[in-house]
Design a protein around this motif. Structure first.
Motif, PDB file in Angstrom:
ATOM      1  N   UNK A  81       2.509  -4.800 -38.018  1.00 25.63           N
ATOM      2  CA  UNK A  81       1.271  -4.602 -38.763  1.00 25.63           C
ATOM      3  C   UNK A  81       0.169  -3.912 -37.952  1.00 25.63           C
ATOM      4  N   UNK A  82       0.197  -4.036 -36.640  1.00 26.99           N
ATOM      5  CA  UNK A  82      -0.906  -3.507 -35.833  1.00 26.99           C
ATOM      6  C   UNK A  82      -0.429  -2.434 -34.859  1.00 26.99           C
ATOM      7  N   UNK A  83       0.490  -2.777 -33.983  1.00 23.24           N
ATOM      8  CA  UNK A  83       0.971  -1.823 -32.985  1.00 23.24           C
ATOM      9  C   UNK A  83       1.704  -0.663 -33.653  1.00 23.24           C
ATOM     10  N   UNK A  84       2.596  -0.961 -34.579  1.00 25.79           N
ATOM     11  CA  UNK A  84       3.451   0.058 -35.172  1.00 25.79           C
ATOM     12  C   UNK A  84       4.783   0.079 -34.447  1.00 25.79           C
ATOM     13  N   UNK A  85       5.673   0.858 -34.927  1.00 29.19           N
ATOM     14  CA  UNK A  85       7.010   0.877 -34.346  1.00 29.19           C
ATOM     15  C   UNK A  85       7.039   1.483 -32.951  1.00 29.19           C
ATOM     16  N   UNK A  86       6.109   2.361 -32.638  1.00 30.23           N
ATOM     17  CA  UNK A  86       6.057   2.976 -31.307  1.00 30.23           C
ATOM     18  C   UNK A  86       4.676   2.756 -30.723  1.00 30.23           C
ATOM     19  N   UNK A  87       4.622   2.226 -29.521  1.00 35.05           N
ATOM     20  CA  UNK A  87       3.349   1.993 -28.870  1.00 35.05           C
ATOM     21  C   UNK A  87       2.707   3.329 -28.459  1.00 35.05           C
ATOM     22  N   UNK A  88       1.386   3.322 -28.442  1.00 33.33           N
ATOM     23  CA  UNK A  88       0.615   4.513 -28.078  1.00 33.33           C
ATOM     24  C   UNK A  88      -0.800   4.072 -27.722  1.00 33.33           C
ATOM     25  N   UNK A  89      -1.606   5.016 -27.264  1.00 35.17           N
ATOM     26  CA  UNK A  89      -3.012   4.717 -27.003  1.00 35.17           C
ATOM     27  C   UNK A  89      -3.686   4.240 -28.282  1.00 35.17           C
ATOM     28  N   UNK A  90      -3.380   4.884 -29.401  1.00 41.46           N
ATOM     29  CA  UNK A  90      -3.973   4.478 -30.679  1.00 41.46           C
ATOM     30  C   UNK A  90      -3.542   3.073 -31.087  1.00 41.46           C
ATOM     31  N   UNK A  91      -2.306   2.694 -30.786  1.00 40.12           N
ATOM     32  CA  UNK A  91      -1.879   1.338 -31.140  1.00 40.12           C
ATOM     33  C   UNK A  91      -2.608   0.301 -30.294  1.00 40.12           C
ATOM     34  N   UNK A 117      -3.498  -6.336 -22.990  1.00 36.82           N
ATOM     35  CA  UNK A 117      -3.286  -5.363 -24.058  1.00 36.82           C
ATOM     36  C   UNK A 117      -4.227  -5.584 -25.233  1.00 36.82           C
ATOM     37  N   UNK A 118      -4.558  -6.830 -25.536  1.00 38.55           N
ATOM     38  CA  UNK A 118      -5.465  -7.067 -26.662  1.00 38.55           C
ATOM     39  C   UNK A 118      -6.919  -6.807 -26.290  1.00 38.55           C
ATOM     40  N   UNK A 148       5.572  -1.322 -20.302  1.00 38.21           N
ATOM     41  CA  UNK A 148       4.844  -1.730 -19.099  1.00 38.21           C
ATOM     42  C   UNK A 148       4.357  -0.514 -18.320  1.00 38.21           C
ATOM     43  N   UNK A 149       5.243   0.448 -18.080  1.00 35.64           N
ATOM     44  CA  UNK A 149       4.837   1.643 -17.325  1.00 35.64           C
ATOM     45  C   UNK A 149       3.816   2.470 -18.094  1.00 35.64           C
ATOM     46  N   UNK A 150       3.982   2.568 -19.409  1.00 35.41           N
ATOM     47  CA  UNK A 150       2.995   3.255 -20.240  1.00 35.41           C
ATOM     48  C   UNK A 150       1.626   2.589 -20.100  1.00 35.41           C
ATOM     49  N   UNK A 151       1.600   1.258 -20.235  1.00 32.68           N
ATOM     50  CA  UNK A 151       0.337   0.532 -20.174  1.00 32.68           C
ATOM     51  C   UNK A 151      -0.293   0.628 -18.787  1.00 32.68           C
ATOM     52  N   UNK A 152       0.521   0.569 -17.776  1.00 26.86           N
ATOM     53  CA  UNK A 152       0.039   0.699 -16.399  1.00 26.86           C
ATOM     54  C   UNK A 152      -0.663   2.052 -16.204  1.00 26.86           C
ATOM     55  N   UNK A 156      -4.823   2.550 -15.686  1.00 30.28           N
ATOM     56  CA  UNK A 156      -5.293   3.193 -14.460  1.00 30.28           C
ATOM     57  C   UNK A 156      -5.958   4.536 -14.732  1.00 30.28           C
ATOM     58  N   UNK A 157      -5.721   5.144 -15.903  1.00 29.62           N
ATOM     59  CA  UNK A 157      -6.333   6.434 -16.206  1.00 29.62           C
ATOM     60  C   UNK A 157      -7.627   6.336 -16.994  1.00 29.62           C
ATOM     61  N   UNK A 158      -7.977   5.118 -17.453  1.00 24.19           N
ATOM     62  CA  UNK A 158      -9.228   4.978 -18.211  1.00 24.19           C
ATOM     63  C   UNK A 158     -10.409   5.339 -17.328  1.00 24.19           C
ATOM     64  N   UNK A 159     -11.178   6.314 -17.759  1.00 23.68           N
ATOM     65  CA  UNK A 159     -12.320   6.761 -16.948  1.00 23.68           C
ATOM     66  C   UNK A 159     -13.502   5.812 -17.054  1.00 23.68           C
ATOM     67  N   UNK A 160     -13.591   5.073 -18.123  1.00 25.30           N
ATOM     68  CA  UNK A 160     -14.723   4.161 -18.301  1.00 25.30           C
ATOM     69  C   UNK A 160     -14.262   2.707 -18.303  1.00 25.30           C
TER      70      UNK A 160
END
Length: 171
Positions: A81-91, A117-118, A148-152, A156-160
């Protein structure tokens, strides 16, 4: 001090798993020290007590979710319902928005989020902390291989960054 402990998982009378046990025990310890802890979780039950701990159910009122096809607010509900079938920045943003709607009317001195993640794209409350007890294998198991690697990389890339975390593989 009023302390809101948050989890996206459901905490109820029928099942108490690892996340639930951690938050219930933490609440009991905080109460011993004179604080007023309570838990906010995903649930249709607006208010209950589990082992003497106040638990408030919230399920994100800004969007209609199809709750009827789920027996509880499990990882299946969150993923479909929230993440979707494939995780992404938008999810991740959708999951943070879901979390935001759960806590937006909550009055507390400190907010404790049980998942990076939440909380990854939350508009932070004045005082908050995030702890995490899931490891890389659990992350990949819940959200899909490679999460895990995607989230890592995402964190680490979030500028703010409003918080700085370091994610490591479990031993």
């Amino acid at each position: 001090m009023k302390i809101c402990l948050h989890t996206i998982w459901e905490i109820g009378q029928k099942y108490i798993g690892g996340t639930e046990r951690f938050l219930i025990n933490l609440s009991k310890e905080l109460e011993i020290f004179g604080h007023e802890p309570f838990i906010v979780c995903s649930s249709k039950t607006e208010e209950t007590y589990v082992e003497g701990v106040k638990v408030l159910g919230r399920f994100g009122i800004k969007k209609e979710y199809n709750f009827d096809k789920y027996s509880c607010f499990s990882s299946k509900f969150i993923k479909q319902e929230i993440i979707g079938e494939k995780y992404s920045t938008n999810s991740l943003k959708r999951l943070s928005e879901y979390t935001q709607t759960q806590i937006e009317d909550i009055d507390a001195d400190i907010f404790h989020f049980n998942s990076f993640i939440s909380a990854s794209f939350l508009t932070p409350k004045p005082y908050y902390i995030v702890t995490n007890h899931e490891n890389n294998l659990e992350y990949d198991g819940y959200w899909g291989n490679g999460f895990f690697n995607f989230f890592k990389r995402e964190v680490s890339s979030k500028s703010n960054n409003s918080y700085k975390i370091q994610l490591k593989h479990s031993p």
